[in-house]
Write a protein that holds these residues in place. Structure first.
Motif, PDB file in Angstrom:
ATOM      1  N   THR A 352       0.744  -1.307  -0.021  1.00 36.80           N
ATOM      2  CA  THR A 352       0.159   0.097   0.070  1.00 36.80           C
ATOM      3  C   THR A 352       0.913   1.295   0.046  1.00 36.80           C
ATOM      4  O   THR A 352       2.057   1.247   0.488  1.00 36.80           O
ATOM      5  CB  THR A 352      -0.815   0.008   1.261  1.00 36.80           C
ATOM      6  N   ALA A 353       0.251   2.405  -0.349  1.00 37.81           N
ATOM      7  CA  ALA A 353       1.081   3.547  -0.356  1.00 37.81           C
ATOM      8  C   ALA A 353      -0.043   4.768  -0.400  1.00 37.81           C
ATOM      9  O   ALA A 353      -0.966   4.597  -1.265  1.00 37.81           O
ATOM     10  CB  ALA A 353       2.316   3.659  -1.375  1.00 37.81           C
ATOM     11  N   ALA A 360      -0.907  21.561  -2.665  1.00 34.24           N
ATOM     12  CA  ALA A 360      -1.757  21.719  -3.796  1.00 34.24           C
ATOM     13  C   ALA A 360      -3.227  21.102  -3.428  1.00 34.24           C
ATOM     14  O   ALA A 360      -4.303  20.712  -4.273  1.00 34.24           O
ATOM     15  CB  ALA A 360      -1.368  20.574  -4.658  1.00 34.24           C
ATOM     16  N   GLY A 361      -3.475  20.572  -2.122  1.00 30.75           N
ATOM     17  CA  GLY A 361      -4.655  20.048  -1.592  1.00 30.75           C
ATOM     18  C   GLY A 361      -5.002  18.847  -2.109  1.00 30.75           C
ATOM     19  O   GLY A 361      -6.289  18.544  -2.362  1.00 30.75           O
ATOM     20  N   VAL A 362      -4.089  18.040  -2.743  1.00 28.81           N
ATOM     21  CA  VAL A 362      -4.415  16.674  -3.563  1.00 28.81           C
ATOM     22  C   VAL A 362      -3.500  15.573  -2.727  1.00 28.81           C
ATOM     23  O   VAL A 362      -2.373  15.848  -2.245  1.00 28.81           O
ATOM     24  CB  VAL A 362      -3.772  17.021  -4.656  1.00 28.81           C
ATOM     25  N   GLY A 363      -4.147  14.286  -2.872  1.00 22.80           N
ATOM     26  CA  GLY A 363      -3.666  13.156  -2.285  1.00 22.80           C
ATOM     27  C   GLY A 363      -3.969  12.035  -2.983  1.00 22.80           C
ATOM     28  O   GLY A 363      -5.208  11.875  -3.483  1.00 22.80           O
ATOM     29  N   ILE A 364      -3.349  10.958  -3.033  1.00 20.12           N
ATOM     30  CA  ILE A 364      -3.753   9.687  -3.759  1.00 20.12           C
ATOM     31  C   ILE A 364      -3.428   8.545  -2.812  1.00 20.12           C
ATOM     32  O   ILE A 364      -2.339   8.606  -2.292  1.00 20.12           O
ATOM     33  CB  ILE A 364      -2.703   9.672  -5.138  1.00 20.12           C
ATOM     34  N   MET A 365      -4.378   7.592  -2.841  1.00 16.62           N
ATOM     35  CA  MET A 365      -4.311   6.369  -2.074  1.00 16.62           C
ATOM     36  C   MET A 365      -4.017   5.085  -2.871  1.00 16.62           C
ATOM     37  O   MET A 365      -4.888   5.112  -4.005  1.00 16.62           O
ATOM     38  CB  MET A 365      -5.272   6.189  -0.972  1.00 16.62           C
ATOM     39  N   GLU A 377       3.681   2.621  -4.726  1.00 14.32           N
ATOM     40  CA  GLU A 377       4.543   3.802  -4.933  1.00 14.32           C
ATOM     41  C   GLU A 377       4.839   4.277  -6.273  1.00 14.32           C
ATOM     42  O   GLU A 377       4.759   5.407  -6.580  1.00 14.32           O
ATOM     43  CB  GLU A 377       5.906   3.323  -4.150  1.00 14.32           C
ATOM     44  N   ALA A 378       5.044   3.306  -7.161  1.00 15.20           N
ATOM     45  CA  ALA A 378       5.118   3.785  -8.773  1.00 15.20           C
ATOM     46  C   ALA A 378       3.773   4.301  -9.098  1.00 15.20           C
ATOM     47  O   ALA A 378       4.047   5.706  -9.687  1.00 15.20           O
ATOM     48  CB  ALA A 378       5.363   2.723  -9.602  1.00 15.20           C
ATOM     49  N   LEU A 379       2.570   4.032  -8.957  1.00 10.44           N
ATOM     50  CA  LEU A 379       1.211   4.766  -9.391  1.00 10.44           C
ATOM     51  C   LEU A 379       1.174   5.988  -8.671  1.00 10.44           C
ATOM     52  O   LEU A 379       0.886   7.133  -9.333  1.00 10.44           O
ATOM     53  CB  LEU A 379       0.015   3.927  -9.051  1.00 10.44           C
TER      54      LEU A 379
END
Length: 519
Positions: A352-353, A360-365, A377-379
């Motif tokens: 997971t990562a 920027a107020g942005v995040g990815i899970m 991690e790559a994605l």
């Protein structure tokens, strides 16, 4: 005359051609080197389907789920692939995955809530609420704080205590035995330690008068509406829509093991979906607020997501260092932005990562149900490249993959070696049989098994067949979270007088505690 300046637009800092004065400019620590134009984040989101599909095809992992938040809202949440090889269930945005060490960031926010509620402070000594807790140095025992344990600066060795969990010790038993581990210098040594981190969190739970899983549920999961999230393995295990662990066997992924991480729940025991974790990311990026409602005091949250300890010293003057907060990796990325992140990995089959860009107020899970190959991690890196630069800067799977694949390498000095063709003979097998003791690991039994011997370890009484190697040296093949399939451990007996007096287990000897004296 006009000049290029940096002005705040929402939560992001953007370049604009405007009249500038000293009063208009943000302080230098807030300035990012690369602007994010309008529409760039949305454009990056539209590429996620293709990027996820490509990574899954390249690696063959069974399933993955991805979510993105922007300005406090979930703008993307989707599942890919299947929950279990050989079964029809597909992954969706509500599929529950084990988070592994990504749990530490979640735990950091649980503790931040309790700091804001004044149940504890980050600087509360752990022994104030765990009076039985000790480390090898008495002064360190008395002064180690929640912050010290949750930023990995207590001096405990890397992953200290993990093998105790592997052989069946529960949380309290592992934490009590940390006092026997060697220590590096206090507060200037970084070593990633699941059970040190767990000790800090456990002190908070005791101060709150609840077990850790209930505290997490009461102060975080319920207020955020994270209905699929838990810090108990039993809750994960009974969910119908869950992704199980997968390891690679003979080139294919199979469901062979299922990690049960309750002993280190604050450090690795959370299970959740990307829909739920998007709510959590939104709360972190909104300084402790979700959907307009306060959840965590921002002053209490800030230390958790700030650089508190150097985790990766610069290898050269031109290289950026890495930092750790209280459950969060904190770094300055190539665009000059503060970046929050964490990865999680179970060798038994989970990876997971997440990555967040607060400016920027942005995040990815990204959650997956296969052992660590670098896919999450790559994605995340591909997405943040697209957000900041409009293009993917490098082959991130090639960069992360070899480092994370190394997590799964078999352990032991004899891996890949041939057995001696003319070994020295062993003693009579009956001479080795008996009970041996270590203060750290407890009792170890050497027993007869068929025509040979076996070693029996820990409270779980895990038994492994011994094979003769040379003289008084035997081998066995441990299999656990910290010794993946293919590992080989020496078991070397030593004489005392005319008999066998001790045995040293290579697999258990990383910190010099692997010798057991005969009882």
């Amino acid at each position: 005359m006009k000049t290029r300046s940096v002005v705040a637009v929402g939560s992001a800092l953007m370049f604009a051609a405007v009249p500038a004065s000293a009063e208009d400019l943000p302080p230098p620590p807030y300035i990012s080197a690369v602007a994010i134009p309008d529409g760039r984040i949305d454009a990056a989101v539209t590429q996620l389907d293709g990027l996820a599909d490509a990574l899954m095809k390249k690696t063959g992992i069974p399933g993955m789920a991805v979510a993105v938040v922007k300005d406090g809202k979930t703008v993307y949440a989707k599942g890919f692939g299947i929950r279990q090889v050989g079964a029809p269930g597909k992954v969706d945005a509500d599929t529950v995955f084990q988070l592994a060490s990504l749990s530490k960031a979640v735990a950091g926010t649980v503790v931040a809530h309790e700091v804001g509620a004044r149940t504890v402070s980050w600087e509360t000594p752990v022994i104030q609420h765990l009076p039985w807790f000790r480390l090898k140095d008495q002064w360190v025992s008395e002064h180690a704080t929640i912050a010290d344990l949750m930023s990995h600066r207590s001096g405990l060795p890397d992953h200290g205590g993990d093998i105790l969990e592997d052989i069946g010790f529960d949380r309290r038993a592992v934490l009590e035995r940390l006092r026997l581990l060697p220590l590096e210098p206090f507060r200037i040594s970084y070593a990633y330690t699941n059970f040190g981190f767990t000790a800090g969190a456990e002190a908070v739970a005791v101060a709150a008068g609840k077990d850790w899983a209930t505290l997490s549920e009461d102060v975080l999961y319920t207020p955020l509406g994270m209905t699929s999230t838990s810090s108990r393995f039993a809750d994960f295990d009974k969910r119908a829509n869950k992704a199980v662990n997968h390891v690679r066997v003979n080139g294919s992924f199979v469901h062979k093991y299922q990690r049960e991480p309750d002993a280190q729940s604050p450090a690795g025991g959370v299970s959740s979906s990307v829909n739920d974790m998007a709510r959590w990311m939104a709360m972190v990026l909104q300084d402790g607020t979700y959907d307009g409602k306060p959840v965590i005091d921002p002053d209490a949250l800030l230390p958790a997501v700030s650089a508190e300890m150097i985790s990766s010293p610069s290898p050269a003057v031109a290289a950026r260092p890495g930092f750790y907060g209280y459950g969060f990796n904190v770094s300055i990325n190539p665009a000059g932005r503060v970046q929050l992140s964490h990865s999680g990995a179970f060798s038994s089959g989970a990876a997971t990562a997440f990555t967040m860009l607060p400016s920027a107020g942005v995040g990815i899970m990204v959650l997956t149900n296969a052992w660590p190959l670098g896919v999450p991690e790559a994605l995340a890196a591909e997405f943040t490249d697209l957000v900041q630069f409009g293009t993917i800067e490098r082959d991130w799977l090639a960069a992360y993959g070899p480092r994370l694949i190394a997590v799964n390498r078999p352990l032991g000095s004899l891996v890949g070696k041939e057995r001696p063709s003319n070994p020295a003979p062993a003693a009579r097998l009956s001479d080795y049989v008996g009970t041996y003791h270590s203060d750290y690991y407890g009792n170890l039994d050497i027993v007869r098994s068929g025509e040979g011997l076996a070693v029996r370890l820990g409270p779980a009484a895990k038994q492994y067949a011994l094979a003769h190697w040379d003289g008084d040296a035997f081998t066995f093949e441990p299999s656990s979270e910290n010794a993946t399939d293919g590992s080989i451990s020496l078991a070397t007996f030593s004489k005392q007088g005319t008999g066998i007096g001790a045995i040293t287990i290579e697999y258990l000897d990383e910190n010099g505690l692997g010798t057991f004296a005969r009882k």
